[in-house]
Scaffold this active site. Structure first.
Site, mmCIF file in Angstrom:
data_model
loop_
_atom_site.group_PDB
_atom_site.id
_atom_site.type_symbol
_atom_site.label_atom_id
_atom_site.label_comp_id
_atom_site.label_asym_id
_atom_site.label_seq_id
_atom_site.Cartn_x
_atom_site.Cartn_y
_atom_site.Cartn_z
ATOM 1 C CE LYS A 129 20.037 -11.068 -66.373
ATOM 2 N NZ LYS A 129 20.554 -9.898 -65.808
ATOM 3 C CE LYS A 183 15.797 -4.392 -63.891
ATOM 4 N NZ LYS A 183 16.573 -3.730 -62.862
ATOM 5 C CE LYS A 212 19.658 -8.929 -58.772
ATOM 6 N NZ LYS A 212 20.622 -8.241 -58.030
HETATM 7 P P1 TYM Z 1 22.942 -6.647 -60.928
HETATM 8 O O1 TYM Z 1 22.690 -6.298 -59.505
HETATM 9 O O2 TYM Z 1 21.781 -7.075 -61.763
HETATM 10 O O3 TYM Z 1 24.041 -7.755 -61.025
HETATM 11 C C1 TYM Z 1 25.253 -7.654 -60.312
HETATM 12 C C2 TYM Z 1 26.376 -8.268 -61.126
HETATM 13 O O4 TYM Z 1 26.089 -9.641 -61.407
HETATM 14 C C3 TYM Z 1 26.237 -9.876 -62.814
HETATM 15 N N1 TYM Z 1 25.277 -10.919 -63.211
HETATM 16 C C4 TYM Z 1 25.606 -12.034 -63.891
HETATM 17 N N2 TYM Z 1 26.791 -12.494 -64.330
HETATM 18 C C5 TYM Z 1 26.799 -13.682 -64.970
HETATM 19 N N3 TYM Z 1 25.689 -14.425 -65.188
HETATM 20 C C6 TYM Z 1 24.474 -14.001 -64.754
HETATM 21 N N4 TYM Z 1 23.405 -14.752 -64.952
HETATM 22 C C7 TYM Z 1 24.402 -12.750 -64.073
HETATM 23 N N5 TYM Z 1 23.383 -12.050 -63.497
HETATM 24 C C8 TYM Z 1 23.947 -10.925 -62.997
HETATM 25 C C9 TYM Z 1 25.932 -8.533 -63.458
HETATM 26 O O5 TYM Z 1 26.486 -8.442 -64.748
HETATM 27 C C10 TYM Z 1 26.575 -7.571 -62.476
HETATM 28 O O6 TYM Z 1 27.955 -7.441 -62.733
HETATM 29 N N6 TYM Z 1 23.215 -2.116 -62.957
HETATM 30 C C11 TYM Z 1 23.961 -3.121 -62.242
HETATM 31 C C12 TYM Z 1 24.504 -2.631 -60.909
HETATM 32 C C13 TYM Z 1 25.330 -1.398 -60.997
HETATM 33 C C14 TYM Z 1 26.680 -1.332 -61.431
HETATM 34 C C15 TYM Z 1 27.040 0.047 -61.315
HETATM 35 C C16 TYM Z 1 27.594 -2.285 -61.851
HETATM 36 C C17 TYM Z 1 24.932 -0.134 -60.680
HETATM 37 N N7 TYM Z 1 25.954 0.722 -60.859
HETATM 38 C C18 TYM Z 1 28.307 0.480 -61.678
HETATM 39 C C19 TYM Z 1 28.871 -1.834 -62.217
HETATM 40 C C20 TYM Z 1 29.205 -0.492 -62.121
HETATM 41 C C21 TYM Z 1 23.047 -4.288 -61.963
HETATM 42 O O7 TYM Z 1 21.855 -4.139 -61.925
HETATM 43 O O8 TYM Z 1 23.706 -5.438 -61.650
#
Ligand code: TYM
Length: 336
Positions: free
Chosen positions: A197, A115, A200
């Site tokens: 991966k 990032k 978004k």
């Molecule tokens: P975020 O918002 O980027 O993604 C949300 C969830 O989607 C999963 N994910 C994927 N899984 C499989 N293939 C992909 N290409 C893919 N892209 C995203 C992510 O692994 C995630 O589970 N930091 C976290 C959000 C967060 C969080 C937390 C999660 C904040 N606090 C506490 C768990 C517990 C994030 O940015 O996820």
């Protein structure tokens, strides 16, 4: 333990357009396992502002995401679905945990490095301490299990390290959480570059299927997905584009890799890509319809938002008070 069940916490950022990766890697698993746990599912809007956001867009996306959780099948009466920013204990515990986290640990986070490279003009302190806020999210609810995709594993490891470090000083204050990865779909790759991966923030919109894409767009993106020149359907690391499509198809249909290979034996990639598109649309189109139906019911959603913020706040503050006491903050004085 709450009501004899273990506790689960997870969250998603209300940033950008959610992708099929978010659905298959996270949301879909949440629905599958939610009955087994006391669940807290947060729309982590505080995490979102580590990158500049337009206020109106952030507010709108956060509400859409909260509605999508419910539309996907999470019952908001049984699962605590809420906005992170409505529970100020997240920020308070994050500050405390900042004092138990080392710069060196945070420096190693690959997501920070990625990032920071992408937003070189805005490498703010929040971006750097992002994993600490994530640890606070999880530890506030004493979560036993955290279902996420593979890309969040490193953040889960640091959460465990912070919890163990704190416990080693003050006794068993925090539950040390385990990660939960789905069997299929924990890492969905870009349709245009299977070494990356699905994300978004990908500049190429053809690399990602967005949860709000209509059926024609889904079909077109699947048809254009990068494969190889072998022309034979096999589940192999040597054919990463095809393997990713097979994983998407498996996650959408529940079939095994062998079953998929048999189903398409002797058929071309064109047929298979069309089947993948149909399988994805069969999940996303009803999800979109349900999301739109729920979004129209403002009073219902507002009620959920209010009640669940209170519920989350109750549990979060219980942990926060315990932590504050342990570290020596003065006790609150109640009115006589
Ligand atoms: P975020 O918002 O980027 O993604 C949300 C969830 O989607 C999963 N994910 C994927 N899984 C499989 N293939 C992909 N290409 C893919 N892209 C995203 C992510 O692994 C995630 O589970 N930091 C976290 C959000 C967060 C969080 C937390 C999660 C904040 N606090 C506490 C768990 C517990 C994030 O940015 O996820």
């Amino acid at each position: 333990m709450l009501d004899g069940k273990k506790t689960l916490f997870s969250g998603m950022q209300a940033t950008g357009n959610l992708t099929l990766g978010n659905y298959l890697g996270a949301l879909k698993n949440w629905v599958t396992i939610s009955d087994e746990y006391n669940c807290f599912y947060s729309v982590v809007d505080m995490h979102s502002i580590t990158v500049r956001q337009d206020p109106a867009t952030l507010r709108k996306r956060a509400r859409t995401l909260l509605t999508l959780y419910i539309a996907a099948g999470l019952d908001p009466k049984r699962n605590c679905i809420y906005y992170q920013s409505h529970v100020s204990a997240h920020a308070e515990l994050a500050w405390i945990l900042n004092c138990f986290t080392y710069m060196g640990e945070l420096n190693r986070m690959t997501q920070f490095k990625d990032k920071a490279a992408k937003h070189a003009d805005n490498i703010n302190a929040g971006l750097f301490t992002y994993p600490v806020l994530m640890a606070a999210d999880i530890l506030l609810y004493q979560a036993d299990v955290v279902p996420v995709g593979i890309d969040q594993m490193q953040h889960l490891e640091i959460t465990r390290d912070i919890a163990q470090r704190f416990n080693s000083v003050y006794g068993e204050v925090f539950t040390v959480p385990e990660v939960y990865l789905g069997k299929v779909g924990a890492k969905i790759m870009s349709l245009q570059d299977p070494s990356k991966k699905m994300s978004k923030s990908d500049e190429n919109p053809n690399g990602s299927i967005y949860l709000m894409d209509d059926k024609d767009t889904i079909m077109r993106k699947c048809k254009r997905a990068v494969t190889d020149s072998e022309g034979v359907i096999r589940y192999s690391d040597e054919q990463p584009g095809l393997k990713n499509l097979i994983d998407i198809y498996r996650a959408c249909t529940g079939k095994t890799a062998d079953e998929v290979v048999r189903e398409f034996d002797g058929r071309g990639y064109g047929d298979f890509k069309a089947a993948v598109g149909e399988a994805v649309a069969a999940i996303l189109v009803p999800l979109q319809e349900e999301q739109a139906r729920l979004a129209a019911d403002k009073a219902y959603l507002d009620g959920i938002i209010r009640e669940n913020a209170e519920r989350a706040g109750y549990y979060a503050n219980k942990t926060l008070r315990k932590v504050q006491k342990k570290i020596g903050f003065p006790e609150r004085v109640r009115k006589a």
